[in-house]
Design an enzyme around this catalytic site. Structure first.
Site, PDB file in Angstrom:
ATOM      1  N   ASP A  61       0.874  -1.165   0.000  1.00 17.52           N
ATOM      2  CA  ASP A  61       0.000   0.000   0.000  1.00 17.52           C
ATOM      3  C   ASP A  61       0.924   1.231   0.000  1.00 17.52           C
ATOM      4  O   ASP A  61       2.121   1.114   0.260  1.00 17.52           O
ATOM      5  CB  ASP A  61      -0.867  -0.045   1.264  1.00 17.52           C
ATOM      6  N   ASP A  63      -0.167   5.112   1.016  1.00 15.20           N
ATOM      7  CA  ASP A  63      -0.394   6.103   2.071  1.00 15.20           C
ATOM      8  C   ASP A  63      -0.252   5.490   3.458  1.00 15.20           C
ATOM      9  O   ASP A  63      -0.927   4.510   3.784  1.00 15.20           O
ATOM     10  CB  ASP A  63      -1.784   6.731   1.922  1.00 15.20           C
ATOM     11  N   THR A 134      -2.591   1.106  -4.518  1.00 13.34           N
ATOM     12  CA  THR A 134      -3.142   2.184  -3.700  1.00 13.34           C
ATOM     13  C   THR A 134      -4.638   2.315  -3.888  1.00 13.34           C
ATOM     14  O   THR A 134      -5.174   2.028  -4.967  1.00 13.34           O
ATOM     15  CB  THR A 134      -2.469   3.527  -4.048  1.00 13.34           C
ATOM     16  N   GLY A 135      -5.309   2.771  -2.844  1.00 10.83           N
ATOM     17  CA  GLY A 135      -6.742   3.022  -2.918  1.00 10.83           C
ATOM     18  C   GLY A 135      -7.084   4.360  -3.551  1.00 10.83           C
ATOM     19  O   GLY A 135      -8.259   4.708  -3.662  1.00 10.83           O
ATOM     20  N   LYS A 181      -8.154  -4.250  -2.880  1.00  8.57           N
ATOM     21  CA  LYS A 181      -6.814  -4.601  -3.353  1.00  8.57           C
ATOM     22  C   LYS A 181      -6.664  -6.079  -3.697  1.00  8.57           C
ATOM     23  O   LYS A 181      -5.648  -6.481  -4.276  1.00  8.57           O
ATOM     24  CB  LYS A 181      -5.771  -4.188  -2.308  1.00  8.57           C
ATOM     25  N   ASP A 196      -1.222  -0.631   6.074  1.00  5.91           N
ATOM     26  CA  ASP A 196      -1.543  -0.075   7.394  1.00  5.91           C
ATOM     27  C   ASP A 196      -3.015  -0.187   7.746  1.00  5.91           C
ATOM     28  O   ASP A 196      -3.391   0.013   8.901  1.00  5.91           O
ATOM     29  CB  ASP A 196      -1.127   1.397   7.442  1.00  5.91           C
TER      30      ASP A 196
END
Length: 240
Positions: A61, A63, A134-135, A181, A196
């Site tokens: 990931d 962020d 990434t989202g 994801k 995270d």
């Protein structure tokens, strides 16, 4: 102080697309003064656990896992809110102009985490293949624009031998999976996923692979999550 905390959580970034799952273990938040005993692992522990295994694919990931990027989201809270939107303080996350702004900056003002540098260095030394998921939402004008800009920054920050394409989920599950994801982790035949958020760990579990929690920064605009809350491995000293 309480008012400041209330404001922080009211304007927090919310990336959570999959179904919520109650925690099953007693973990801890990064901001806790005392960190409870969980299944901590170090970079060396992970390296040792992979001894005798050939190169694998790992995904990260971005962020709060690789980068301290909250500065962009704080800026978005002040300058990209959608007037009159019922989603209020987080309406900027639904404003394509905000995502275009982030993409055009390519995270050149974010701070790479030392723990991520150490982790990626270890995997590169092993010959592992690294992927980024990434989202975030892509740039509006070009499907690959954000990937090119951000991936070049990540290549520089983490001393990658080549530019790595970034997968964008737009926080939306696809391919029949529950978590955003999961499709991309499967696509790249990943063996270990680092993240995270709860969804990072749950996506890894949805696919039956190893998910390792990276601790959020203490000053992240994202709400703190329970490190070790699912009994997962937690990378020690990874809040910075």
């Amino acid at each position: 102080m309480k008012k400041a905390l209330l404001f922080l959580f009211a304007t927090s970034v919310v990336f959570a697309a999959g179904p919520k799952v109650p925690y099953t273990h007693e973990g801890f938040y990064s901001t806790d003064k005392v960190q409870k005993a969980v299944h901590f692992v170090s970079v060396d522990d992970i390296k040792k656990s992979l001894e005798g295994k050939g190169p694998i694919n790992v995904s990260f990931d971005i962020d709060d896992t690789l980068l301290h990027s909250s500065g962009y989201f704080i800026y978005g809270q002040h300058y990209f809110q959608i007037s009159g939107d019922k989603r209020g303080a987080v309406s900027y996350l639904y404003n394509q102009k905000f995502w275009d702004y982030v993409a055009e900056n390519g995270d050149e003002h974010s701070i790479p985490k030392q723990s991520a540098k150490d982790l990626i260095k270890m995997h590169l030394q092993r010959g592992d293949n690294v992927f980024f998921i990434t989202g975030r939402t892509k740039h509006s004008k070009d499907k690959n624009y954000t990937s090119t800009k951000l991936s070049k920054t990540l290549q520089r920050y983490f001393e990658l031998p080549k530019e790595v394409y970034v997968e964008y989920t737009a926080d939306t599950p696809t391919g029949g999976y529950k978590y955003d994801k999961s499709f991309y982790i499967k696509k790249h035949n990943v063996s270990i996923h680092y993240g995270d958020s709860d969804d990072d760990i749950l996506a890894a579990r949805e696919l039956g692979i190893r998910g390792i929690r990276v601790q959020r920064a203490y000053n992240s605009t994202n709400p703190q999550k329970m490190n070790g809350g699912y009994g997962e491995e937690v990378l020690i000293n990874s809040a910075w």
